[in-house]
Design an enzyme around this catalytic site. Structure first.
Site, PDB file in Angstrom:
ATOM      1  N   THR A 142      37.049   4.151 -24.148  1.00 42.76           N
ATOM      2  CA  THR A 142      35.817   4.077 -24.935  1.00 42.76           C
ATOM      3  C   THR A 142      35.447   5.385 -25.614  1.00 42.76           C
ATOM      4  O   THR A 142      34.476   5.420 -26.379  1.00 42.76           O
ATOM      5  CB  THR A 142      34.634   3.660 -24.038  1.00 42.76           C
ATOM      6  N   LYS A 143      36.197   6.451 -25.347  1.00 47.85           N
ATOM      7  CA  LYS A 143      35.778   7.773 -25.809  1.00 47.85           C
ATOM      8  C   LYS A 143      36.087   7.997 -27.293  1.00 47.85           C
ATOM      9  O   LYS A 143      36.812   7.239 -27.919  1.00 47.85           O
ATOM     10  CB  LYS A 143      36.457   8.853 -24.960  1.00 47.85           C
TER      11      LYS A 143
END
Length: 426
Positions: A202-203
């Site tokens: 998700t980064k």
């Protein structure tokens, strides 16, 4: 009036992106050289960072981007935290201060290092660790402070660094949710003694799983390599490969291990994907800012939605858009009811914040005691220890910002506007 970040124009207009737009699907974040670089790894002689070159190249480019002398790639942002703690010389029973609003991994890394987690309460407007609360928690046993850039916003680092210097303790920046944001004109990751990044799915930059340590301290960089690389004696701050000289490495008299270490190495495959992502990191970073700006404009219509405050001396990289929901008292609508209405109207969903770490079952049920009873048997954590964090955590709504299509972000924001207006009329 809410201060919003500046917008930029949409970034992608390829045929593939147009298809995604018509389908109202968020385009893939892998829009660069990922496949090409993966093929090169497959065709190479080495798939391991012990003798390959992709990890080394990623480290070099990441350090250049952040502005530090050294970077050490690892297999996760949790491994980087543990390695950083081991590198600074944490010993059993040392105390590590971390914020009461953060992911559990700051706690688990501390316990992996046989240290004692100490929680400091937060600022209710920035959601970040409070300097004054840190001051209250410092004792002669304090070894380090882990600062966490919640949602892409750095804490107030100057007074934290002053406190650390006065008390001879280390500062580890947990920048898992931060990339290319600044504090007082300085790049996040260059302020503390050592910083940790995550490349989890998700980064801002993602290779599925991965992490990076950055520092200007040669000793800390070398120790992080050894902690993450089985303690190989020939690991250096600048070099993670251990099989460069076969005459040395294959000699039966060669002594390999000088320190205790784990296997936290990043693979060449992950490094190749992360490197391709890094090549357009500025664009991925800006897309999150642009998406947050779109939602912030809509949120101005709702006095029951209070966004994370970004102080004037900071920029926010908006890993997500954090908002305090006060609709229960303002419009008589619960957190869950509001979220349900947004989803049913076609919204992307609203994420709740993680529980404060010390109220997770592992801590609340004191399962940590079994790991090292001599240290932990007298350590207790209770509800009410950090009241501000506990209150804010229950109210937080996290709005998605990882759109690669700003038209899609606008559509979702307009859905939010309709839901807000619906409840405002009641």
């Amino acid at each position: 009036m809410i201060r919003r970040p500046p917008r930029s124009t949409p970034l992608y207009s390829s045929a593939a992106s147009d298809v995604y737009k018509r389908q109202k699907i968020n385009p893939s974040k892998y829009l660069g050289n990922e496949l090409q670089y993966l093929q090169k790894v497959l065709n190479s002689d080495s798939w391991s960072s012990t003798s390959g070159s992709w990890c080394k190249l990623l480290e070099k480019e990441f350090a250049n981007m952040i502005g530090t002398k050294y970077a050490v790639a690892m297999n996760s942002g949790t491994a980087t935290l543990h390695a950083a703690l081991e590198a600074i010389g944490v010993r059993p029973g040392d105390e590590i201060i971390s914020p009461a609003l953060t992911v559990f991994m700051d706690t688990s890394a501390t316990i992996h290092a046989n240290a004692i987690p100490v929680y400091a309460d937060i600022d209710p407007s920035t959601f970040n660790i409070s300097v004054e609360e840190i001051r209250k928690k410092i004792t002669p046993k304090t070894k380090a402070i882990i600062t966490v850039g919640i949602y892409g916003l750095s804490p107030d680092m100057a007074p934290i660094m002053k406190l650390a210097e006065e008390n001879n303790i280390y500062v580890i920046e947990d920048n898992a949710q931060c990339l290319l944001n600044t504090y007082c004109g300085k790049q996040a990751g260059t302020i503390g003694h050592i910083a940790s990044y995550s490349f989890e799915n998700t980064k801002h930059l993602s290779c599925g799983e991965g992490g990076m340590i950055v520092t200007d301290n040669k000793y800390l960089a070398e120790m992080c390599r050894k902690v993450g690389g089985h303690g190989f004696a020939n690991l250096r701050a600048e070099e993670g490969r251990i099989k460069l000289n076969s005459e040395v490495f294959q000699n039966p008299e060669y002594k390999r291990h000088s320190d205790l270490g784990w296997n936290y190495r990043m693979s060449e495959f992950n490094a190749a994907v992360a490197l391709a992502q890094l090549e357009y990191a500025d664009r991925l970073h800006q897309l999150r800012i642009d998406s947050a700006s779109i939602f912030l404009e809509v949120i101005e219509e709702a006095d029951f939605l209070i966004p994370q405050k970004t102080p004037d001396e900071c920029t926010n990289s908006f890993y997500t858009l954090g908002v305090r929901y006060k609709g229960e008292e303002s419009i008589g609508v619960s957190w869950k009811e509001f979220r349900k209405a947004y989803i049913e109207a076609g919204g992307d969903g609203i994420y709740g914040a993680w529980s404060v770490p010390y109220l997770e079952p592992m801590m609340k049920e004191r399962r940590y005691v079994d790991r090292y009873p001599e240290i932990y048997s007298s350590i207790y954590y209770n509800e009410g220890d950090c009241p501000v964090a506990e209150e804010v955590q229950k109210q937080l709504m996290q709005f998605k910002t990882n759109y690669r299509d700003l038209k899609l972000a606008k559509e979702k924001a307009e859905i939010l506007r309709k839901v807000i207006r619906k409840f405002n009329k009641k």
